[in-house]
Design a protein around this motif. Structure first.
Motif, PDB file in Angstrom:
ATOM      1  N   UNK A  93       0.764  -1.019  -0.030  1.00 46.80           N
ATOM      2  CA  UNK A  93      -0.002   0.023  -0.012  1.00 46.80           C
ATOM      3  C   UNK A  93       1.055   1.045   0.100  1.00 46.80           C
ATOM      4  N   UNK A  94       0.080   2.407  -0.334  1.00 49.36           N
ATOM      5  CA  UNK A  94       0.795   3.624  -0.465  1.00 49.36           C
ATOM      6  C   UNK A  94       0.065   4.613   0.794  1.00 49.36           C
ATOM      7  N   UNK A  95       0.293   4.405   1.946  1.00 50.32           N
ATOM      8  CA  UNK A  95      -0.560   5.127   2.937  1.00 50.32           C
ATOM      9  C   UNK A  95      -0.016   6.376   3.136  1.00 50.32           C
ATOM     10  N   UNK A  96      -0.967   7.553   3.398  1.00 53.33           N
ATOM     11  CA  UNK A  96      -0.594   8.847   3.665  1.00 53.33           C
ATOM     12  C   UNK A  96       0.161   8.909   5.070  1.00 53.33           C
ATOM     13  N   UNK A  97       1.223   9.572   4.954  1.00 54.16           N
ATOM     14  CA  UNK A  97       1.919   9.680   6.143  1.00 54.16           C
ATOM     15  C   UNK A  97       2.871  11.065   6.275  1.00 54.16           C
ATOM     16  N   UNK A  98       3.283  11.645   7.426  1.00 55.40           N
ATOM     17  CA  UNK A  98       4.058  12.832   7.240  1.00 55.40           C
ATOM     18  C   UNK A  98       5.582  12.511   7.898  1.00 55.40           C
ATOM     19  N   UNK A  99       5.888  11.191   8.047  1.00 52.32           N
ATOM     20  CA  UNK A  99       6.992  10.909   8.921  1.00 52.32           C
ATOM     21  C   UNK A  99       7.624   9.518   8.168  1.00 52.32           C
ATOM     22  N   UNK A 100       8.727   9.344   8.376  1.00 52.63           N
ATOM     23  CA  UNK A 100       9.556   8.225   8.073  1.00 52.63           C
ATOM     24  C   UNK A 100       9.477   7.046   9.180  1.00 52.63           C
ATOM     25  N   UNK A 101       8.703   7.411  10.331  1.00 56.23           N
ATOM     26  CA  UNK A 101       8.665   6.699  11.573  1.00 56.23           C
ATOM     27  C   UNK A 101       7.545   5.864  11.248  1.00 56.23           C
ATOM     28  N   UNK A 102       7.470   4.803  10.604  1.00 54.36           N
ATOM     29  CA  UNK A 102       6.438   3.723  10.176  1.00 54.36           C
ATOM     30  C   UNK A 102       6.966   2.376  10.286  1.00 54.36           C
ATOM     31  N   UNK A 103       6.323   1.635  11.317  1.00 48.18           N
ATOM     32  CA  UNK A 103       6.608   0.215  11.797  1.00 48.18           C
ATOM     33  C   UNK A 103       6.623  -0.693  10.207  1.00 48.18           C
ATOM     34  N   UNK A 104       7.661  -1.525  10.233  1.00 46.19           N
ATOM     35  CA  UNK A 104       7.601  -2.392   8.972  1.00 46.19           C
ATOM     36  C   UNK A 104       6.633  -3.493   8.999  1.00 46.19           C
ATOM     37  N   UNK A 105       6.200  -3.911   7.876  1.00 47.36           N
ATOM     38  CA  UNK A 105       5.145  -4.737   7.652  1.00 47.36           C
ATOM     39  C   UNK A 105       5.927  -6.141   7.686  1.00 47.36           C
TER      40      UNK A 105
END
Length: 595
Positions: free
Chosen positions: A132-144
């Motif tokens: 997916x291409x979820x909207x975010x404003x940060x690189x701090x995203x948990x890995x899938x």
């Protein structure tokens, strides 16, 4: 003394004394080089900073580059673009009206700076690019956790990202990062980040035959209209290498796998999909995996793939067949395997396909972005062209412009598509938003074999409406558009819907972005000959009314009956109205002809 004063004045103005400025032909886009940093500006506003190790502020202007070529598939049949080209140290830079492209010698270090707070739609990397291409404003995203090639930082964040990456660095101004023109001896790349610094990292190179320069790094810049309509990925690619292209025909395909995962070894099921293609006037049928086991089923009474191909041809339907690439998923994977890996075996197999009347091949289960995969896919395209075979790469990396160089490349998966209704329940709630993001991200860069338009349910249900599903066949561009649903589902639809599918183009002469925002909604107009299609979908769970500024007369509307997401509303109207009302997760399509 005067030189020191001039330098001080320049620094006060915020411009380095060594800075060099380059512009696009239309003047909207400019690039400033400051040391080893490219600063990209759109209408005088900075949108991106790129650090490039071989960059030099001593700029040599090389002149204008003009692209003018024909495409057999894609969003536009006649593509034109222009750029000003510069040599900046050991970097070749083109500043186009809709973005920039640059490449340098190897080894190279390229870093995109994406500041925290920047709106972004980025996919975590996996070798099949099915995410997916979820909207975010940060690189701090948990890995899938289910992704192949999972990578995370010391703090636990995902730090590996795939292309394309869509950014909104200024309100209403967008930048889409990708790459193009992978050649023999090159690998593809992805992005690894350390905080705000996103570094381009090449996948594995083979020791032999390695290319001495990078592929084109591409950044499409401008409004959403500029991004969606851009052909920059193919603009920078090598010209068509196939002299005679009369045999290359885009088209709609009936596809077995979605409803019958193992149906392609069953002659009676293949016949159902051939018969559907004949009734709906679809040019193609895809016989998927395990067709080589057809003679092992007693119910087939000795029938083989050659009998299935002959049956399709007798009905005026051109058959496509599936192969395992045998370099990705091999153990436990479906067959046929190991028929395409050695050049002599590949030539023999493709010659046999051509002899019995197979029109094209779907080749599946590649293993990532490394040079081995890139070289193998280029070899497959070249060999297939010699035997007049169309190609669809599945379980493969994203398109990087090969559809211009090898126009027998009709489509590539590299997308989280309707096939996932077979696998896990995740897609049910995410599909509408995801579908409304893809026209701004993945589908911008090339054909996308999403396998759209399912009116019935697979193993897991869908909650998008009929109007939404029909609109996907126009919104999603693919030279082979595989219809995923069952024959009985399509053939039970109103005659107007069957006629819609019967005349649906799979390549377009013109594409225009009309309105939308990633994940919320999208409306796109496409033209094939004199016929226009205007399609839109709602990515949200709420009723949405949107202004509609597009002209068309004597139009036919296909949409959802309000409050009934699986009931058609089909109506002839004098013209396109000034606004459209989307049902939750709904959609619409207008069609008309300009005579």
């Amino acid at each position: 003394m005067m030189r020191r004063i001039l330098t001080s004045l320049l620094l006060l103005l915020g411009v380095s004394a060594m800075a060099s400025k380059m512009t696009s032909p239309n003047g909207k886009l400019s690039v400033v080089i400051d040391g080893q940093v490219l600063k990209v500006l759109y209408q005088q506003k900075q949108v991106l900073e790129i650090t490039e190790s071989h960059l030099d502020a001593t700029v040599k202007e090389l002149g204008k580059v003009k692209d003018d070529y024909q495409m057999l598939t894609g969003k536009r049949s006649h593509c034109q673009n222009a750029a000003n080209e510069y040599r900046c140290g050991r970097v070749l830079l083109r500043v186009y009206n809709d973005g920039i492209a640059f490449r340098s010698v190897l080894p190279s270090a390229t870093i995109y700076r994406i500041p925290e707070g920047t709106r972004r739609w980025m996919q975590q990397w996996c070798d099949s690019y099915e995410g997916f291409f979820p909207l975010s404003t940060t690189y701090k995203v948990a890995p899938v956790p289910s992704y192949s090639g999972i990578s995370k930082s010391a703090e636990g964040w995902n730090n590996r990202w795939g292309y394309p990456a869509l950014l909104e660095p200024q309100e209403g101004v967008f930048a889409l990062i990708t790459e193009a023109n992978i050649e023999h001896g090159q690998s593809a790349s992805c992005l690894y980040n350390d905080g705000e610094q996103f570094k381009v990292v090449e996948a594995e190179h083979l020791a032999e035959d390695a290319c001495d320069h990078t592929p084109w790094r591409v950044v499409i810049v401008g409004t959403l209209k500029d991004v969606v309509e851009s052909t920059l990925v193919t603009d920078v690619c090598l010209p068509n290498k196939i002299t005679d292209t009369n045999w290359i025909e885009p088209g709609v395909v009936s596809w077995i796998y979605w409803a019958y995962n193992h149906g392609s070894n069953d002659y009676s099921i293949i016949k159902k999909y051939v018969d559907m293609a004949e009734k709906l006037h679809l040019p193609y049928v895809l016989i998927d995996a395990e067709w080589d086991d057809m003679n092992k089923l007693a119910s087939n009474e000795g029938k083989t793939i050659e009998d299935a191909v002959a049956y399709a041809k007798s009905k005026g339907v051109k058959p496509l067949i599936w192969y395992n690439s045998s370099i990705g998923w091999v153990d436990g994977a479906p067959t046929p395997k190991f028929r395409l890996n050695k050049p002599e075996d590949r030539e023999k197999e493709f010659a046999w396909c051509e002899k019995i009347g197979v029109a094209g091949v779907k080749i599946d289960f590649f293993s990532g972005d490394n040079q081995r995969n890139m070289d193998f896919q280029l070899d497959l395209l070249e060999s297939a062209a010699r035997h007049h075979l169309l190609v669809n790469f599945h379980g493969a990396t994203i398109p990087r412009g090969w559809q211009r160089t090898w126009p027998n490349l009709m489509s590539t998966e590299g997308v989280y598509g309707a096939e996932w209704y077979n696998n896990v329940p995740t897609f049910t709630d995410k599909a509408a938003c995801h579908n409304a993001t893809l026209p701004f991200t993945r589908n911008v860069i090339g054909p996308m074999d999403y396998t759209p338009c399912t009116f019935s349910d697979s193993q897991h249900p869908h909650i998008t409406t009929h109007g939404h599903e029909l609109a996907l066949t126009v919104l999603f561009e693919s030279g082979l558009q595989h219809l995923a649903d069952r024959p009985e589902s399509y053939l039970s639809q109103p005659q107007e819907i069957q006629d819609f599918l019967s005349t649906l183009p799979a390549a377009w002469d013109e594409t225009r972005f009309v309105a939308g925002y990633p994940g919320e909604y999208v409306i796109i107009a496409r033209r094939s000959g004199n016929k226009w299609y205007l399609a839109g979908i709602n990515g949200t769970d709420a009723v949405k009314e949107v202004p509609l500024n597009f002209k068309g007369k004597k139009v036919t509307l296909f949409t959802d009956e309000p409050g009934k997401d699986r009931t058609w509303h089909i109506e002839k109207q004098k013209k396109i109205p000034k606004s459209v009302v989307f049902q939750p997760r709904g959609g619409f399509c207008y069609i008309w002809e300009n005579r």
